[in-house]
Scaffold this motif. Structure first.
Motif, short mmCIF file in Angstrom:
data_model
loop_
_atom_site.label_atom_id
_atom_site.label_comp_id
_atom_site.label_asym_id
_atom_site.label_seq_id
_atom_site.Cartn_x
_atom_site.Cartn_y
_atom_site.Cartn_z
N LYS A 70 0.82 -1.21 0.00
CA LYS A 70 0.00 0.00 0.00
C LYS A 70 0.86 1.26 0.00
O LYS A 70 0.58 2.23 -0.72
CB LYS A 70 -0.91 -0.01 1.23
CG LYS A 70 -1.84 1.18 1.33
CD LYS A 70 -2.73 1.06 2.57
CE LYS A 70 -3.64 2.27 2.73
NZ LYS A 70 -4.49 2.15 3.94
N LEU A 71 1.93 1.25 0.78
CA LEU A 71 2.81 2.42 0.86
C LEU A 71 3.57 2.64 -0.45
O LEU A 71 3.71 3.78 -0.91
CB LEU A 71 3.80 2.26 2.01
CG LEU A 71 3.19 2.32 3.42
CD1 LEU A 71 4.24 1.95 4.47
CD2 LEU A 71 2.62 3.71 3.71
N VAL A 72 4.05 1.57 -1.05
CA VAL A 72 4.74 1.71 -2.34
C VAL A 72 3.78 2.26 -3.39
O VAL A 72 4.13 3.15 -4.17
CB VAL A 72 5.35 0.37 -2.79
CG1 VAL A 72 5.96 0.50 -4.18
CG2 VAL A 72 6.40 -0.11 -1.80
N ARG A 73 2.57 1.74 -3.38
CA ARG A 73 1.55 2.22 -4.33
C ARG A 73 1.26 3.70 -4.12
O ARG A 73 0.96 4.43 -5.07
CB ARG A 73 0.27 1.41 -4.15
CG ARG A 73 -0.80 1.69 -5.20
CD ARG A 73 -2.07 0.90 -4.90
NE ARG A 73 -1.81 -0.53 -4.89
CZ ARG A 73 -2.19 -1.36 -3.91
NH1 ARG A 73 -2.84 -0.89 -2.86
NH2 ARG A 73 -1.93 -2.64 -3.99
N GLU A 79 8.89 4.80 3.84
CA GLU A 79 8.17 4.31 5.02
C GLU A 79 8.14 2.79 5.08
O GLU A 79 7.85 2.22 6.14
CB GLU A 79 6.75 4.87 5.05
CG GLU A 79 6.69 6.38 5.25
CD GLU A 79 5.27 6.91 5.19
OE1 GLU A 79 4.40 6.40 5.95
OE2 GLU A 79 5.02 7.83 4.38
N THR A 80 8.42 2.14 3.97
CA THR A 80 8.43 0.67 3.99
C THR A 80 9.70 0.12 4.64
O THR A 80 9.71 -1.05 5.05
CB THR A 80 8.34 0.09 2.57
OG1 THR A 80 9.54 0.40 1.84
CG2 THR A 80 7.14 0.63 1.82
N PHE A 81 10.74 0.93 4.74
CA PHE A 81 12.02 0.40 5.23
C PHE A 81 11.93 -0.07 6.68
O PHE A 81 12.56 -1.06 7.07
CB PHE A 81 13.12 1.43 5.03
CG PHE A 81 13.36 1.79 3.58
CD1 PHE A 81 12.91 0.96 2.56
CD2 PHE A 81 14.03 2.94 3.22
CE1 PHE A 81 13.12 1.27 1.22
CE2 PHE A 81 14.25 3.27 1.89
CZ PHE A 81 13.80 2.43 0.88
N HIS A 212 20.43 7.21 -7.13
CA HIS A 212 19.14 6.53 -7.05
C HIS A 212 19.02 5.79 -5.71
O HIS A 212 18.57 4.66 -5.66
CB HIS A 212 19.01 5.50 -8.20
CG HIS A 212 19.31 6.04 -9.55
ND1 HIS A 212 18.48 6.94 -10.19
CD2 HIS A 212 20.34 5.80 -10.40
CE1 HIS A 212 18.98 7.23 -11.38
NE2 HIS A 212 20.12 6.56 -11.53
N TYR A 213 19.36 6.46 -4.64
CA TYR A 213 19.56 5.73 -3.39
C TYR A 213 18.29 5.06 -2.86
O TYR A 213 18.34 3.93 -2.37
CB TYR A 213 20.16 6.60 -2.28
CG TYR A 213 20.66 5.74 -1.16
CD1 TYR A 213 21.87 5.08 -1.27
CD2 TYR A 213 19.88 5.52 -0.02
CE1 TYR A 213 22.33 4.23 -0.27
CE2 TYR A 213 20.32 4.67 0.97
CZ TYR A 213 21.54 4.03 0.85
OH TYR A 213 21.98 3.18 1.84
N ALA A 214 17.14 5.71 -2.95
CA ALA A 214 15.90 5.11 -2.44
C ALA A 214 15.60 3.81 -3.19
O ALA A 214 15.29 2.78 -2.57
CB ALA A 214 14.75 6.09 -2.56
N ALA A 215 15.71 3.85 -4.51
CA ALA A 215 15.47 2.66 -5.32
C ALA A 215 16.51 1.59 -5.02
O ALA A 215 16.19 0.40 -4.89
CB ALA A 215 15.49 3.02 -6.80
N TYR A 216 17.76 2.01 -4.90
CA TYR A 216 18.87 1.10 -4.61
C TYR A 216 18.66 0.39 -3.27
O TYR A 216 18.81 -0.83 -3.17
CB TYR A 216 20.15 1.92 -4.60
CG TYR A 216 21.40 1.23 -4.14
CD1 TYR A 216 22.04 0.29 -4.93
CD2 TYR A 216 21.97 1.56 -2.91
CE1 TYR A 216 23.21 -0.32 -4.51
CE2 TYR A 216 23.14 0.96 -2.48
CZ TYR A 216 23.75 0.02 -3.29
OH TYR A 216 24.91 -0.59 -2.86
N ASP A 217 18.25 1.15 -2.27
CA ASP A 217 18.02 0.58 -0.94
C ASP A 217 16.85 -0.40 -0.97
O ASP A 217 16.89 -1.47 -0.37
CB ASP A 217 17.75 1.71 0.06
CG ASP A 217 17.96 1.28 1.49
OD1 ASP A 217 18.52 0.19 1.72
OD2 ASP A 217 17.58 2.04 2.40
N MET A 218 15.80 -0.04 -1.71
CA MET A 218 14.65 -0.93 -1.83
C MET A 218 15.04 -2.24 -2.52
O MET A 218 14.60 -3.33 -2.11
CB MET A 218 13.53 -0.23 -2.62
CG MET A 218 12.27 -1.06 -2.78
SD MET A 218 11.43 -1.36 -1.20
CE MET A 218 9.84 -1.96 -1.78
#
Length: 284
Positions: A70-73, A79-81, A212-218
């Motif tokens: 839901k959060l990713v959407r 917040e998903t981390f 692209h740190y957020a994407a990289y971390d995900m």
């Protein structure tokens, strides 16, 4: 000489009414009454509690991962981390508790195995829901649940919904990454198939993690989830092998051979493949 006891503090509530206690809040009467062995075999209680606790932890995993989807959407990736940190601990507990079941010997299991009839962990609808939310879609796995309209409908809805990985790919597309349209809009009841274009998206992310740190971390958090899931699958297979060898499972499967096939399944294929295609950064 001091007595070996602790005095109750006067503020502790000891006069309680029905409906306001710890046991009432947790419905412990119902929870603890749910362990109903069918035989006199001592180890059947271990077997039941092992599976009851697994189902409770899987329920919490679904609770957490459903929120992550839901959060990713909703474009709230960061917040998903925190959720994935909790998921990691739950997965470790699920993995480690196989050690408790492994204290049961083959002879002890045989004392009550026949009482299981056709019952099998393959029929766990929560486990099936967990695989669906992570992306292992297979309509055939709904068949054991045809007898229960509510559960079948719930699983069918999950089968048709985008998985966590699907929602992450959509997030990437919304944030400027060249995820192809056929990965964003498709029949989500079907298994995900690998895409060279998605592989290239991840190659670019890993080539410039700071950008692209957020994407990289995900990406790394998803790999963590799958790695722990695979370790759980492997430990399950090993536990079964230790207790029943290569005998058929109670649910009719080939047992260890069937469980071994699951180790070849992957939730996030490009996140594993991208590691083969990375090159060291050019020195500046």
């Amino acid at each position: 000489m001091t007595e070996n006891r602790r005095e109750l503090e006067s503020s502790i509530h000891v006069t309680l009414s029905k409906g306001s206690t710890y046991g009432d809040y947790l419905h412990l009467d119902e929870l603890l009454a749910a362990q109903q062995p069918l035989t006199d075999a001592h180890d059947e209680m271990l077997f039941i509690i092992q599976h009851h606790t697994s189902e409770l932890w899987i329920k919490l995993l679904l609770h957490e991962l459903d929120l992550a989807v839901k959060l990713v959407r909703g474009d709230r990736l960061a917040e998903t981390f925190k959720i994935f940190a909790r998921v990691a601990h739950i997965q470790r507990l699920l993995f480690e508790q196989w050690a408790v079941l492994e204290t049961m010997t083959p002879s002890e299991y045989l004392q009550f195995r026949d009482a299981l009839g056709k019952a099998s962990g393959f029929q766990s609808y929560q486990y099936r829901a967990l695989e669906f939310v992570l992306g292992n879609k297979d309509a055939n796995t709904l068949q054991p649940h045809q007898h229960d309209a509510r559960i079948h409908a719930e699983l069918a809805a999950r089968l048709a919904a985008p998985s966590l990985y699907d929602e992450f790919l959509r997030w990437l597309a919304r944030n400027g990454h060249a995820v192809p349209h056929d990965r964003l809009e498709r029949d989500f009841t079907q298994p995900y198939t690998k895409s060279d274009a998605v592989l290239e998206v991840f190659r670019l992310i890993y080539a410039e993690p700071e950008r692209h740190y957020a994407a990289y971390d995900m990406c790394e958090k998803l790999v963590d989830v799958e790695e722990r899931f695979q370790l759980w699958r492997f430990r399950h297979m090993t536990t079964v092998k230790r207790i029943i060898g290569f005998a058929h499972g109670t649910g009719g499967s080939s047992g260890v051979g069937f469980l071994k096939q699951a180790l070849e399944l992957t939730f996030f294929p490009e996140l594993w493949d991208v590691r083969t295609h990375l090159a060291a950064p050019t020195p500046r």
